[in-house]
Design an enzyme around this catalytic site. Structure first.
Site, PDB file in Angstrom:
ATOM      1  N   HIS A 124      67.819 -93.628   8.023  1.00 34.16           N
ATOM      2  CA  HIS A 124      68.067 -92.249   8.050  1.00 34.16           C
ATOM      3  C   HIS A 124      68.176 -92.016   6.744  1.00 34.16           C
ATOM      4  O   HIS A 124      68.190 -91.012   6.155  1.00 34.16           O
ATOM      5  CB  HIS A 124      69.355 -91.599   9.348  1.00 34.16           C
ATOM      6  CG  HIS A 124      69.168 -90.310   9.745  1.00 34.16           C
ATOM      7  ND1 HIS A 124      70.116 -89.563   9.992  1.00 34.16           N
ATOM      8  CD2 HIS A 124      68.728 -89.650   9.264  1.00 34.16           C
ATOM      9  CE1 HIS A 124      69.484 -88.512  10.254  1.00 34.16           C
ATOM     10  NE2 HIS A 124      68.249 -88.339   9.816  1.00 34.16           N
ATOM     11  N   GLU A 126      69.791 -95.843  18.265  1.00 38.13           N
ATOM     12  CA  GLU A 126      71.232 -94.973  17.456  1.00 38.13           C
ATOM     13  C   GLU A 126      71.888 -96.088  17.949  1.00 38.13           C
ATOM     14  O   GLU A 126      71.609 -96.505  18.759  1.00 38.13           O
ATOM     15  CB  GLU A 126      71.654 -93.600  18.445  1.00 38.13           C
ATOM     16  CG  GLU A 126      70.542 -92.572  18.143  1.00 38.13           C
ATOM     17  CD  GLU A 126      71.447 -91.954  16.325  1.00 38.13           C
ATOM     18  OE1 GLU A 126      72.543 -92.336  15.885  1.00 38.13           O
ATOM     19  OE2 GLU A 126      71.383 -90.777  15.921  1.00 38.13           O
ATOM     20  N   HIS A 133      69.400 -95.328  13.215  1.00 36.34           N
ATOM     21  CA  HIS A 133      70.933 -94.304  12.559  1.00 36.34           C
ATOM     22  C   HIS A 133      71.927 -95.550  13.151  1.00 36.34           C
ATOM     23  O   HIS A 133      72.250 -96.173  13.987  1.00 36.34           O
ATOM     24  CB  HIS A 133      70.597 -92.954  13.391  1.00 36.34           C
ATOM     25  CG  HIS A 133      69.517 -92.307  13.390  1.00 36.34           C
ATOM     26  ND1 HIS A 133      69.616 -91.629  12.872  1.00 36.34           N
ATOM     27  CD2 HIS A 133      68.422 -92.411  13.592  1.00 36.34           C
ATOM     28  CE1 HIS A 133      67.928 -90.690  12.926  1.00 36.34           C
ATOM     29  NE2 HIS A 133      68.045 -91.640  13.730  1.00 36.34           N
ATOM     30  N   TYR A 134      73.257 -94.466  12.804  1.00 37.19           N
ATOM     31  CA  TYR A 134      74.544 -95.118  13.518  1.00 37.19           C
ATOM     32  C   TYR A 134      74.624 -93.314  14.021  1.00 37.19           C
ATOM     33  O   TYR A 134      75.427 -92.680  13.354  1.00 37.19           O
ATOM     34  CB  TYR A 134      75.490 -96.056  12.285  1.00 37.19           C
ATOM     35  CG  TYR A 134      76.213 -94.822  11.505  1.00 37.19           C
ATOM     36  CD1 TYR A 134      75.839 -93.602  11.445  1.00 37.19           C
ATOM     37  CD2 TYR A 134      76.115 -96.145  10.378  1.00 37.19           C
ATOM     38  CE1 TYR A 134      77.286 -93.564   9.947  1.00 37.19           C
ATOM     39  CE2 TYR A 134      76.689 -95.391   9.405  1.00 37.19           C
ATOM     40  CZ  TYR A 134      77.490 -93.799   9.014  1.00 37.19           C
ATOM     41  OH  TYR A 134      77.767 -93.266   7.928  1.00 37.19           O
ATOM     42  N   THR A 135      75.786 -93.736  15.254  1.00 35.36           N
ATOM     43  CA  THR A 135      76.389 -92.442  16.123  1.00 35.36           C
ATOM     44  C   THR A 135      77.582 -91.975  15.202  1.00 35.36           C
ATOM     45  O   THR A 135      77.876 -91.014  15.433  1.00 35.36           O
ATOM     46  CB  THR A 135      76.558 -93.066  16.670  1.00 35.36           C
ATOM     47  OG1 THR A 135      77.894 -94.094  17.282  1.00 35.36           O
ATOM     48  CG2 THR A 135      74.786 -93.860  17.822  1.00 35.36           C
ATOM     49  N   ASP A 167      74.044 -93.098   6.760  1.00 35.09           N
ATOM     50  CA  ASP A 167      73.113 -93.567   7.988  1.00 35.09           C
ATOM     51  C   ASP A 167      72.062 -94.458   7.806  1.00 35.09           C
ATOM     52  O   ASP A 167      71.008 -93.714   7.596  1.00 35.09           O
ATOM     53  CB  ASP A 167      73.322 -93.650   9.655  1.00 35.09           C
ATOM     54  CG  ASP A 167      72.498 -91.966  10.346  1.00 35.09           C
ATOM     55  OD1 ASP A 167      72.558 -91.384   8.773  1.00 35.09           O
ATOM     56  OD2 ASP A 167      72.277 -92.239  10.521  1.00 35.09           O
TER      57      ASP A 167
END
Length: 276
Positions: free
Chosen positions: A166, A119, A50-52, A176
């Site tokens: 994700h 993440e 993921h990225y946040t 993401d």
């Protein structure tokens, strides 16, 4: 007579086991671990990246709150070169983290139950002049991800095709880690799937890369690879599935329109990583 024989055999088994490492003392009782059921599989068999979409402090606060969580968080800023990378573990791998949400991959739903989530601190995207601009990932942040991901993959014997974005598992809701995430480089490091260039060329069969292909044909391939494709999907929903695949495997053009190169990549992946 038969019952006596069975009881005698069990007694011998118990006596023989007590002298080896198959008996685990748990204080008030003992556990025999010498027998293993075949009808079982590890809880974890998917790794989700993921990225946040936020800075580190905001991301950390969110991920240790009451609504969402992830097993690991990796900051953009890392120790100076020469020092070991630093990652934050927020949930034990043995516990379920709430990172995937409503999701699907290769016939499995409720992916929180069967995955580890990582993440990466990243600003996500902004819209400039009608175009989405995604934030890049610093090299040192990716260098921190590599040993962590390798360890998780080795621990749970995660297949390359089960290291996913994700967006792959929830294309209707998520984008993401986006098209700038270095999937190809990571695949060369043993993390995740990537098609063989020569096989993509074979399946392209001389066609122009952007030559349109029918959407039903494209979706059938993506469904076979692992994406969720359901009857009655709207045009927008269909394009989101294709765009998620393109962001992962053909980030140079991820408009969601099915074309010859996207189809060739999907066929090359299915050849290399068949879905049994």
């Amino acid at each position: 007579m038969m019952k006596a024989f069975i009881y005698f055999s069990l007694a011998l088994l118990l006596v023989s086991c007590r002298g080896n490492n198959d008996i685990e003392d748990r204080g008030s009782y003992e556990v025999n671990t010498s027998q293993h059921a075949y009808a079982a599989f590890p809880r974890v068999h998917i790794l989700v990246i993921h990225y946040t979409a936020g800075d580190f402090d905001t991301s950390l606060s969110t991920l240790v709150g009451n609504n969402v969580s992830a097993h690991y968080l990796i900051a953009q800023e890392q120790p100076k070169p020469g020092d070991k990378p630093l990652v934050w573990q927020l949930v034990p791998e043995s516990d379920i983290a709430w990172h995937a949400g409503v999701s699907y991959w290769r016939g499995t739903t409720r992916l929180n139950d069967v995955s580890v989530g990582i993440e990466l601190e990243n600003a996500g995207w902004v819209r400039e002049h009608g175009v989405k601009r995604f934030a890049p990932f610093p090299v040192m942040q990716i260098n921190a991800l590599i040993p962590l991901a390798r360890d998780i993959i080795q621990r749970y014997h995660i297949k390359p095709q089960n290291v996913v974005a994700h967006a792959d598992i929830a294309p209707q809701r998520k984008q993401d880690p986006g098209p700038l995430f270095p999937w190809e480089m990571l695949a060369h490091e043993g993390i995740g799937a990537w098609p063989d260039t020569a096989r993509v060329t074979v399946y392209l069969a001389g066609r122009p890369a952007w030559q349109p292909v029918p959407m039903p044909e494209m979706l059938a391939l993506l469904s076979r690879y692992g994406y969720e494709v359901t009857p009655g999907m709207s045009d927008a929903e269909q394009h989101r599935v294709v765009a998620a695949f393109q962001m992962h495997f053909r980030p140079a053009k991820y408009d969601g329109n099915p074309d010859a190169q996207t189809e060739a990549i999907a066929r090359a992946l299915l050849e290399k990583y068949p879905h049994h």
